[in-house]
Every structure is written in structure tokens, then in C-alpha cells.
Write an enzyme that holds these catalytic residues in place. Structure first.
Site, PDB file in Angstrom:
ATOM      1  N   CYS A 174      98.763  25.495  91.578  1.00 43.48           N
ATOM      2  CA  CYS A 174      99.475  24.314  92.092  1.00 43.48           C
ATOM      3  C   CYS A 174     100.825  24.091  91.398  1.00 43.48           C
ATOM      4  O   CYS A 174     101.141  22.981  90.961  1.00 43.48           O
ATOM      5  CB  CYS A 174      98.606  23.061  91.957  1.00 43.48           C
ATOM      6  SG  CYS A 174      96.997  23.189  92.761  1.00 43.48           S
ATOM      7  N   GLU A 196      88.282  48.235 108.301  1.00 42.38           N
ATOM      8  CA  GLU A 196      88.358  47.561 107.007  1.00 42.38           C
ATOM      9  C   GLU A 196      87.929  48.531 105.914  1.00 42.38           C
ATOM     10  O   GLU A 196      87.045  49.366 106.115  1.00 42.38           O
ATOM     11  CB  GLU A 196      87.463  46.315 106.997  1.00 42.38           C
ATOM     12  CG  GLU A 196      87.183  45.699 105.648  1.00 42.38           C
ATOM     13  CD  GLU A 196      88.427  45.196 104.943  1.00 42.38           C
ATOM     14  OE1 GLU A 196      88.531  45.416 103.724  1.00 42.38           O
ATOM     15  OE2 GLU A 196      89.297  44.592 105.604  1.00 42.38           O
ATOM     16  N   CYS A 225      97.767  24.758  83.601  1.00 38.91           N
ATOM     17  CA  CYS A 225      97.004  25.548  84.562  1.00 38.91           C
ATOM     18  C   CYS A 225      97.980  26.398  85.382  1.00 38.91           C
ATOM     19  O   CYS A 225      99.108  25.995  85.654  1.00 38.91           O
ATOM     20  CB  CYS A 225      96.214  24.620  85.478  1.00 38.91           C
ATOM     21  SG  CYS A 225      95.327  25.450  86.810  1.00 38.91           S
ATOM     22  N   CYS A 284     100.533  37.482 104.251  1.00 40.63           N
ATOM     23  CA  CYS A 284     100.559  36.453 103.205  1.00 40.63           C
ATOM     24  C   CYS A 284     101.707  36.709 102.231  1.00 40.63           C
ATOM     25  O   CYS A 284     101.779  36.065 101.187  1.00 40.63           O
ATOM     26  CB  CYS A 284      99.225  36.397 102.467  1.00 40.63           C
ATOM     27  SG  CYS A 284      98.757  37.952 101.662  1.00 40.63           S
ATOM     28  N   CYS A 337      89.625  19.175  89.269  1.00 43.64           N
ATOM     29  CA  CYS A 337      90.457  20.063  90.073  1.00 43.64           C
ATOM     30  C   CYS A 337      90.589  19.472  91.469  1.00 43.64           C
ATOM     31  O   CYS A 337      89.593  19.101  92.096  1.00 43.64           O
ATOM     32  CB  CYS A 337      89.851  21.456  90.141  1.00 43.64           C
ATOM     33  SG  CYS A 337      90.852  22.616  91.110  1.00 43.64           S
ATOM     34  N   TYR A 395      92.543  45.777 108.975  1.00 42.07           N
ATOM     35  CA  TYR A 395      92.212  44.966 107.797  1.00 42.07           C
ATOM     36  C   TYR A 395      91.371  43.776 108.257  1.00 42.07           C
ATOM     37  O   TYR A 395      91.654  42.622 107.914  1.00 42.07           O
ATOM     38  CB  TYR A 395      93.480  44.516 107.065  1.00 42.07           C
ATOM     39  CG  TYR A 395      94.461  45.638 106.789  1.00 42.07           C
ATOM     40  CD1 TYR A 395      94.348  46.440 105.646  1.00 42.07           C
ATOM     41  CD2 TYR A 395      95.489  45.909 107.687  1.00 42.07           C
ATOM     42  CE1 TYR A 395      95.248  47.477 105.407  1.00 42.07           C
ATOM     43  CE2 TYR A 395      96.394  46.948 107.446  1.00 42.07           C
ATOM     44  CZ  TYR A 395      96.266  47.723 106.314  1.00 42.07           C
ATOM     45  OH  TYR A 395      97.152  48.748 106.086  1.00 42.07           O
ATOM     46  N   ASP A 425      96.455  42.373 109.517  1.00 39.73           N
ATOM     47  CA  ASP A 425      96.463  41.305 108.516  1.00 39.73           C
ATOM     48  C   ASP A 425      96.198  41.932 107.144  1.00 39.73           C
ATOM     49  O   ASP A 425      95.120  41.792 106.577  1.00 39.73           O
ATOM     50  CB  ASP A 425      95.394  40.262 108.855  1.00 39.73           C
ATOM     51  CG  ASP A 425      95.432  39.045 107.938  1.00 39.73           C
ATOM     52  OD1 ASP A 425      96.354  38.948 107.105  1.00 39.73           O
ATOM     53  OD2 ASP A 425      94.526  38.195 108.042  1.00 39.73           O
TER      54      ASP A 425
END
Length: 490
Positions: free
Chosen positions: A84, A349, A81, A425, A176, A328, A398
Site C-alpha cells: 500500500c 498453462e 510495511c 499486469c 491490515c 496462461y 494473460d
């Protein structure tokens, strides 16, 4: 590497770091190696399967000495997968290397003083922390080692996640660990019932098949949304499956379906049909309620999202009189979260539907000091916009992973708001933007936040405060270089 030549191998390579993509970093013969599934501290034998000019990508062929940070992955799908990818590393080590990724990006790329960096905020839960998952139906199930292809379409059907690098292959997921019950049960029951009815699963190359996607959204309020996306299903197939889901899972608050026959999976331009209940569920942060629709953007780790917004609010140091621009803004989550602490919030936005959600979220919370505007940020945020709404005291931004458009960064330089709170991020693109912003701003606080345990992703909040502009002359322009793996490796 020359075609047909054997892959280069290296022995006893010490893994010294971990890259943004989640691969371990080692060196051999002055050659930088990015090693799959390697943990800093490992000593490994590796085989290079892809060679670039200054570095190579490699896989482990022998683990000579395991790192103290290495642990046993808890998911049976680990390594196949695409999610993770850091399960084989202890959570404490994950936090350590995420903090390092932030400080490295800001110090090495943006040459920012990182002495103001606070310890990373860990996620309270490292499993079952997501409130949204999207699965794909496929007639091209990924075959694990030892499995043989069969002509039986039922045996080849899958409901799960894409295999990395193979857009047409789907790994059938048994369990999951990302989303809490009843998520796994819903997925498995829908898959098994569809197989029982011999419904066709989607073929992404031929663009055929009845079933395409499954989206499950949960919330802290206990509400549950399930969206089934069909492609070329008959009315009887739609009715049969939706009726089954309604009967089997009466706890579903909002049961919806979509018919998507386009050649991409996006649903933002598709009609949503409510089979049962309203077309939304609710999420809550403190005393604020957010309405979440099938197309709404909302942070997938709700608990950490609240902490993230609290940090942004606290960094801004509101006194109650501020005019705030929330760039944003998405569904207006940050704007509505801070509205009670300021005079007015102006949210901007790109996605019109998100702006409608933002307005609804203000309305249902009786928030009257927000205004929202839809449009491309670099076009909306111009001199006329600032003249109409007033110069902001604080700008909260953001942006998506790509960071802010260069024109938007320049616009912030022109506006000269006393404070900018930059939520990101992607520390590398954040650093790229800071290269320009630091000409007029001091970075005074840095706070990494772990939103996504067992992945390489990390959120980061930076407070920028306007310098005394009378003390220096601003250079005319500075180029914003791209941040990439090769730079971080050097």
C-alpha cells in the site's frame, strides 16, 4: 557515491511524476531523482542515498509544500510495511497516474497510438478488497524506532509481512486494511495463542522453528479457508494449535495445514492435510462457480476480476462460433467465463495443478466446450498444436508480470489469429511484446483497470486486430528491448 562521502542533498525539488515502482520523480541539476514517499506536486528537500549513472534514489528530509494530491495515510504501518505504498495519495490521483503509466509505457516504449485508450476502471472498494493474504511467522520481529532488542523469544516473535529489502525481518501487523473480517482477528488470535504456548516462530536463516506461514482465503460466497504452514512442529503442537483455531473460529469452511521443511516458502509441492472441512472453497462470477484450493490461482480482487474478464469478453466481440485459445489460463477462470459465448476454448498453462483446477471448474459448471493442456507455453503452442486443434479466431493471453516469452510472441505472429486480447499486469512488458505484435496487428482498444488500490500496480487490456497483410511486407525481426525505470525516466 564515494564511500565515506556525505550524501548529496538538494533543496526545493518539485516532484513532477511518479515511477513504476511508486516513487516520486523529480529533477535537480539535470539529475533524475526517484524519491521515496513523494507525491507529484510536492516541493521537497531530499537526500540522495543511492546514486546510479543517470539517476539517484532519495528520501525526503523536508516537505516544503505538500501536493494537492497528498493525503494522510490511514494505516499505522504505512512507510514500514512494503504494501500500500500510495496511501499518502488520494485515490483520484492514484487513478490519474496509473492511467498515465499505461499510456506512457505504450506510447513511449511501443510507439502505440494511445487515442483508443478508455478511462481507467476504478475499484469499487479501496480497502478490504483482497480475498487472499499470506503472512509469515518469524523470530526476528522488526523493531520500530525506540524499541530495543530483548532476549525474550516471545517478545521478538512476529506474524506479518516482510520488510522491504530485509528478507529475514518481519513486521508484526496489528491491523491490515487489505482483507475483510475475520482475517485480522484470525491472525491475531493465532499469534497470541502460539505465544501463549511458547511455540517457536520460524528462523529463516537457521531454518528452525515450529510455525512458518499463515494463509487466509475468503470468498464472495461467504466461505473461508485458513491454512497453517508448520516447519519443525511436534504432533502435539500441531494438534493444539489446529484444535484451538477450529474451536475459536467455527465459521471456517476449510481448515488445512501443511508441513514444509524446505528452504523456501512455496507450498505447490507440499502435501495438504485437511483438519476440518473440504480442501477447497468456492468463488462465484455471475452464474459460474469456481472451486478454489490451497494452491489455486485466483485473482485476489474478485469484484474487479469479474469486470476485467467482462472487458476481455467484450473486446473479443464474440458471436458464438469462435474457437478461442486462452493462454496462461491458470485455473481456467477466463476460459470458463467466456465458454458460454463461443464454440470452444483451448486453455494452456504451465502449472499442472492449475490445469486440474481448470478441468474441475468446467465440470462443476457443466461446461463441455473447454479443453486444457499443461506445459511450457513456448513448447506447447507449436505448429502441431494449432494443426490439431485448429487456427483460433481469438487468442486471449494473460501472462505473468514478465510478459510473454519471445518465442511465444513469434508464435502468435505465425498463427495470425484475427484478434488477440492481451491482458497484462505490467504495461512495460506488455509494451515490449507489442513492439513485435504491432507489425501485424493494429491496437484498436486499450482499457486500464485498477485491481490494487494504494499500490502502483495496474492491469491493462489491449485489443489487437490483424492488419490486411497484403498491404505491406513484414520486417524479418525486431528486437524486444527491456523496459526499465531509467527508460521511463528519460
Amino acid at each position: 557515491m564515494r564511500k565515506g562521502a556525505p550524501n548529496k542533498q538538494f533543496e526545493n525539488v518539485t516532484v513532477i511524476d511518479i515511477a513504476e515502482e511508486g516513487k516520486g520523480v523529480g529533477k535537480a541539476e539535470d539529475f533524475v531523482l526517484f524519491i521515496e514517499k513523494a507525491v507529484p506536486g510536492d516541493v521537497v528537500d531530499v537526500e540522495v542515498y543511492r546514486k546510479k549513472k543517470n539517476f539517484g534514489e532519495a528520501k525526503i528530509i523536508g516537505l516544503k509544500q505538500p501536493s494537492e494530491h497528498r493525503t494522510e495515510p490511514f494505516c499505522e504501518h504505512f512507510g514500514t510495511c512494503g504494501g500500500c505504498k500510495w496511501q499518502h495519495m488520494t485515490y483520484e490521483a492514484q487513478l490519474q497516474f496509473k492511467q498515465k503509466a499505461v499510456t506512457d509505457a505504450l506510447s513511449r516504449l511501443a510507439k502505440v497510438d494511445i487515442s483508443h485508450t478508455l478511462p481507467i476502471v476504478p475499484s469499487p472498494a479501496d480497502r478490504y478488497y483482497r480475498n487472499k493474504l499470506e503472512y509469515t511467522f518469524s523470530n526476528k520481529r522488526w523493531l520500530n524506532d525506540g524499541e530495543n532488542r530483548t532476549d525474550d523469544p516471545i517478545e521478538m516473535s512476529a506474524l506479518g509481512f516482510h520488510i522491504p529489502g530485509r528478507f529475514d525481518k518481519i513486521l508484526d501487523i496489528n491491523h491490515c486494511y487489505l482483507q475483510a473480517d475475520p482475517s485480522n482477528n484470525i491472525r491475531l488470535k493465532i499469534r497470541d495463542y502460539a505465544r501463549q504456548l511458547q511455540m517457536s516462530f520460524y528462523d529463516i536463516k537457521a531454518h528452525t522453528g515450529a510455525l512458518r506461514n499463515l494463509i487466509i482465503r475468503t470468498s464472495s460466497t461467504g466461505e473461508l479457508m485458513v491454512i497453517v504452514v508448520f516447519a519443525y512442529a511436534t504432533e502435539d503442537e500441531v494438534s493444539s494449535l489446529m484444535g484451538y483455531v477450529e474451536r475459536e473460529f467455527p465459521q471456517i469452511t476449510s481448515l488445512l495445514y501443511i508441513l514444509n521443511q524446505k528452504k523456501n516458502d512455496t507450498i505447490f509441492d507440499q502435501e495438504v492435510v485437511a483438519w476440518k472441512g473440504p480442501e477447497y472453497i468456492h468463488e462465484r462470477m455471475n452464474d459460474i462457480q469456481f472451486r478454489i484450493g490451497p494452491k489455486s490461482f485466483y485473482q485476489t480482487n474478485a469484484i474487479q476480476a469479474q469486470r476485467l474478464y467482462e472487458i476481455a469478453r467484450d473486446f473479443a466481440g464474440f458471436k458464438g462460433t469462435e474457437l478461442v485459445y486462452d493462454l496462461y489460463t491458470g485455473a481456467g477462470t477466463i476460459a470458463n467465463f467466456v465458454a458460454g459465448h463461443v464454440r470452444e476454448v483451448i486453455g494452456v498453462e504451465y502449472v499442472p495443478q492449475a490445469i486440474e483446477d481448470a478441468k474441475v471448474n468446467s465440470t462443476i459448471n457443466n461446461i463441455g466446450n473447454t479443453k486444457f493442456y499443461a506445459g511450457d507455453m513456448k513448447d506447447v503452442l507449436n505448429a502441431d498444436f494449432v494443426s490439431q486443434h485448429g487456427k483460433p479466431d481469438v487468442i486471449i493471453t494473460d501472462p505473468p508480470r514478465a510478459g510473454m516469452h519471445a518465442d511465444v510472441v513469434e508464435r502468435l505472429m505465425e498463427i495470425e489469429a484475427p484478434k488477440i486480447v492481451y491482458v497484462s499486469c505490467n504495461a512495460s512488458t506488455q509494451a515490449r511484446d507489442l513492439i513485435v505484435l504491432k507489425n501485424k496487428y493494429n491496437v484498436t482498444q486499450i482499457q486500464p483497470v485498477d485491481m490494487f488500490p494504494h499500490t502502483q500496480h495496474v492491469e491493462n487490456v489491449v485489443l489487437l486486430e490483424l492488419k490486411d497483410l497484403s498491404e505491406f511486407t513484414l520486417p524479418l525481426t525486431e528486437q524486444q528491448p527491456e523496459a526499465n525505470t531509467e527508460q521511463l525516466a528519460n
